[in-house]
Enzyme design. Structure first.
Site, PDB file in Angstrom:
ATOM      1  N   SER A  84      23.572  22.792   8.007  1.00 57.20           N
ATOM      2  CA  SER A  84      23.754  23.437   6.707  1.00 57.20           C
ATOM      3  C   SER A  84      24.479  24.758   6.894  1.00 57.20           C
ATOM      4  O   SER A  84      24.221  25.478   7.866  1.00 57.20           O
ATOM      5  CB  SER A  84      22.388  23.775   6.077  1.00 57.20           C
ATOM      6  N   ASN A  87      25.959  31.662   7.326  1.00 63.33           N
ATOM      7  CA  ASN A  87      25.391  31.224   8.604  1.00 63.33           C
ATOM      8  C   ASN A  87      25.443  29.709   8.668  1.00 63.33           C
ATOM      9  O   ASN A  87      25.376  29.040   7.645  1.00 63.33           O
ATOM     10  CB  ASN A  87      23.929  31.684   8.710  1.00 63.33           C
ATOM     11  N   ASP A 120      16.917  31.994   7.495  1.00 63.46           N
ATOM     12  CA  ASP A 120      17.459  30.663   7.178  1.00 63.46           C
ATOM     13  C   ASP A 120      17.100  30.236   5.755  1.00 63.46           C
ATOM     14  O   ASP A 120      16.984  29.036   5.479  1.00 63.46           O
ATOM     15  CB  ASP A 120      16.965  29.608   8.196  1.00 63.46           C
ATOM     16  N   HIS A 136      23.338  26.559  10.286  1.00 65.66           N
ATOM     17  CA  HIS A 136      22.023  26.266  10.861  1.00 65.66           C
ATOM     18  C   HIS A 136      21.950  24.764  11.146  1.00 65.66           C
ATOM     19  O   HIS A 136      22.310  23.957  10.285  1.00 65.66           O
ATOM     20  CB  HIS A 136      20.931  26.698   9.882  1.00 65.66           C
TER      21      HIS A 136
HETATM   22  C1  GRF Z   1      25.057  25.664  16.834  1.00 67.09           C
HETATM   23  O1  GRF Z   1      24.352  24.463  16.865  1.00 67.09           O
HETATM   24  C2  GRF Z   1      24.569  26.478  15.694  1.00 67.09           C
HETATM   25  O2  GRF Z   1      24.279  25.729  14.558  1.00 67.09           O
HETATM   26  C3  GRF Z   1      23.307  27.010  16.300  1.00 67.09           C
HETATM   27  O3  GRF Z   1      23.671  27.367  17.607  1.00 67.09           O
HETATM   28  C4  GRF Z   1      24.722  26.536  18.024  1.00 67.09           C
HETATM   29  C5  GRF Z   1      25.864  27.428  18.431  1.00 67.09           C
HETATM   30  O4  GRF Z   1      26.868  26.751  19.065  1.00 67.09           O
HETATM   31  N1  GRF Z   1      22.711  28.042  15.528  1.00 67.09           N
HETATM   32  P1  GRF Z   1      28.240  27.488  19.348  1.00 67.09           P
HETATM   33  O5  GRF Z   1      27.951  28.841  20.003  1.00 67.09           O
HETATM   34  O6  GRF Z   1      28.976  27.634  18.055  1.00 67.09           O
HETATM   35  O7  GRF Z   1      28.947  26.576  20.309  1.00 67.09           O
END
Ligand code: GRF
Length: 191
Positions: free
Chosen positions: A138, A109, A147, A111
């Site tokens: 991360s 994932n 997370d 985050h």
């Molecule tokens: C990213 O900032 C990711 O870290 C967070 O949601 C956002 C998703 O953006 N969990 P995308 O859909 O990849 O444009």
């Protein structure tokens, strides 16, 4: 044999696009076999199709909060595509601990915080409110704890004076797009 990767999204899918590009260009020794969204209107679904990747919507709403039933159907799709590895990329559903247990060390994932700081939502605002010098992102392995799995890679992004959460988020996203493919490549090479 190539690693078969599923990417799970909920929204715009910009991280998904960078992962697919890196796999399709050969920078990552893997194949994106399916993109799955719990949100039928996620813009990322069309982006995946445009890249030649199967895109599947699995709307979570009819499950009315029955996460186990949703995950059972999600699992059927993953098994159908003979998936080896799952990348969560802006996937906004909390998973029950059972799901990562079925896919131990097989789910990554991204985050948008310097974990273990700011698990959950509103990470950029929380970093700004705390007066932190840096935000960041991360990539971690997904375990039963939200997370909370081992961090595989992290990038710091300086917080500027008067940054809004949107300002910081936009600069962090640029780094997410570099970090996630790099970590995925290394993870696949080392497993
Ligand atoms: C990213 O900032 C990711 O870290 C967070 O949601 C956002 C998703 O953006 N969990 P995308 O859909 O990849 O444009």
């Amino acid at each position: 044999m190539t690693t078969r990767v599923a990417i799970l999204i909920s929204g715009s899918g910009s991280n998904m696009v960078t992962l697919v590009n890196a796999m399709q260009s050969g920078d990552i020794d893997a194949t994106p076999v399916v993109v799955i969204s719990n949100n039928e209107s996620a813009a990322g679904l069309d982006k995946a199709k445009a890249l030649g990747v199967d895109a599947v919507a699995l709307d979570h709403r009819p499950y009315k909060g029955d996460r186990a039933a949703f995950e059972a159907d999600l699992n059927k799709i993953l098994v159908h595509y003979n998936v080896d590895l799952i990348c969560l990329a802006g996937f906004m559903r909390i998973l029950t601990p059972k799901f990562p247990n079925q896919w131990k060390r097989k789910i990554l994932n991204i985050h948008p915080s310097l974990l273990p700081k700011y698990k959950g939502l509103h990470t950029h605002q929380r970093a700004i409110d705390a007066g932190d010098e840096n935000g960041g992102c991360s990539v971690h392995l997904v375990t039963g704890e939200l997370d909370g799995g081992p961090v595989l890679g992290q990038v710091s992004v300086p917080i500027k004076e008067n940054d809004s959460a949107d300002d910081l988020s936009a600069r962090v996203l640029v780094e997410e797009h570099k970090l996630y493919p790099a970590v995925l490549a290394e993870f696949i090479n080392n497993t």
